[in-house]
Design a protein around this motif. Structure first.
Motif, short mmCIF file in Angstrom:
data_model
loop_
_atom_site.label_atom_id
_atom_site.label_comp_id
_atom_site.label_asym_id
_atom_site.label_seq_id
_atom_site.Cartn_x
_atom_site.Cartn_y
_atom_site.Cartn_z
N ALA A 1 0.81 -1.22 0.00
CA ALA A 1 0.00 0.00 0.00
C ALA A 1 0.84 1.27 0.00
O ALA A 1 0.51 2.24 -0.69
CB ALA A 1 -0.96 -0.01 1.18
N ASP A 2 1.96 1.29 0.74
CA ASP A 2 2.75 2.53 0.80
C ASP A 2 3.43 2.80 -0.56
O ASP A 2 3.50 3.95 -1.00
CB ASP A 2 3.77 2.50 1.94
CG ASP A 2 4.72 1.33 1.85
OD1 ASP A 2 4.35 0.30 1.25
OD2 ASP A 2 5.86 1.44 2.37
N VAL A 3 3.87 1.75 -1.22
CA VAL A 3 4.47 1.93 -2.55
C VAL A 3 3.40 2.41 -3.54
O VAL A 3 3.62 3.30 -4.36
CB VAL A 3 5.12 0.61 -3.04
CG1 VAL A 3 5.69 0.77 -4.45
CG2 VAL A 3 6.19 0.15 -2.08
N MET A 4 2.21 1.82 -3.41
CA MET A 4 1.09 2.23 -4.27
C MET A 4 0.80 3.72 -4.11
O MET A 4 0.63 4.44 -5.09
CB MET A 4 -0.16 1.44 -3.85
CG MET A 4 -0.76 0.68 -4.97
SD MET A 4 -2.27 -0.22 -4.58
CE MET A 4 -2.21 -0.68 -2.91
N ARG A 5 0.73 4.14 -2.84
CA ARG A 5 0.44 5.56 -2.56
C ARG A 5 1.52 6.46 -3.15
O ARG A 5 1.23 7.48 -3.77
CB ARG A 5 0.34 5.79 -1.04
CG ARG A 5 -1.11 5.80 -0.54
CD ARG A 5 -1.19 6.24 0.91
NE ARG A 5 -0.55 5.29 1.82
CZ ARG A 5 -1.16 4.21 2.31
NH1 ARG A 5 -2.42 3.97 2.01
NH2 ARG A 5 -0.51 3.38 3.09
N THR A 6 2.77 6.08 -2.97
CA THR A 6 3.87 6.89 -3.49
C THR A 6 3.80 6.97 -5.00
O THR A 6 3.91 8.04 -5.60
CB THR A 6 5.23 6.29 -3.06
OG1 THR A 6 5.23 6.15 -1.66
CG2 THR A 6 6.38 7.18 -3.48
#
Ligand code: IYR
Length: 226
Positions: free
Chosen positions: A16-21
């Motif tokens: 999720a954090d990579v997706m958000r970035t």
């Protein structure tokens, strides 16, 4: 009828954090895109335009019929003819055809019937909607959701041009039939969709001082918060 064939999907899930970035970086890059009306005459290699068109061609389309055709023009004589025809239509639009309400909506953009960029910019890309394809036996095969498909492909094209470090102007001279004639496209199968002007901005290019709508203005979430 040929049997449908399926192959495994090539897909990699992201945390999720990579997706958000990634989503944020993609958005931030698109936020820097501006429609430009002052172009430099500096040439752009054809290989760049080819890659942008291949990116456009990855768009989803009705029944995967890929109902688009792009005519990429760098020939000065053709650009000159397109400019002359577009300016004739636009003169009529600005002086007679456009209702006051439309002219008022255009005022912040500062547009008028003069379209010098159609000759100055190194590339014009005329986008055509293929409504039908001619079959070898002469019959016409109908395509589906052509406006939606070509609209999406054009969006990809505009994003690809921006990603390449160039600028574009989405130009919709109305009526656009002259593009069919000048570019020798088949009248019975295709109709012009729009003209994308592509190149480098002029060193003194200026753009209208406008803002984009906030998320709450363009989107609704159901349920409202989570
Ligand atoms: N086609 C005209 C007018 C025009 C219409 C819209 I809607 C615009 O966003 C911009 C221009 C022209 O090109 O000047």
């Amino acid at each position: 009828m040929t049997e449908p064939r399926f192959v495994p999907l090539s897909y990699e899930a992201l945390p999720a954090d990579v997706m958000r970035t990634r989503a944020a970086e993609f958005e931030a890059n698109l936020q820097r895109r501006r429609t430009v009306r002052q172009f430099s005459d500096q040439p752009v290699p054809r290989s760049v335009i080819e890659r942008c068109l291949l990116a456009a061609g990855t768009a989803p389309s009705g029944a995967h019929q890929q109902p688009w055709h792009f005519v990429a023009i760098s020939a000065p004589s053709i650009k000159q003819r397109i400019r002359a025809a577009a300016e004739a239509e636009e003169r009529h639009f600005y002086q007679h055809r456009a209702p006051q309400e439309w002219l008022d909506a255009l005022r912040p953009l500062g547009t008028d019937e003069h379209k010098p960029y159609l000759e100055i910019a190194p590339w014009l890309i005329a986008v055509f909607i293929r409504r039908f394809t001619r079959l070898p036996d002469g019959r016409k095969l109908k395509h589906y959701y052509t406006d939606e498909s070509v609209g999406i492909a054009t969006g990809f094209l505009i994003a690809a041009v921006h990603a390449a470090g160039l600028v574009s102007l989405t130009h919709t001279p109305s009526p656009m039939r002259f593009l069919t004639d000048i570019l020798g496209r088949p009248k019975d199968l295709e109709r012009p969709f729009l003209l994308l002007v592509v190149g480098y901005p002029a060193s003194d290019a200026r753009v209208p001082d406008i803002t984009r709508k906030q998320l709450a203005e363009i989107a609704t979430f159901l349920p409202p918060s989570s």
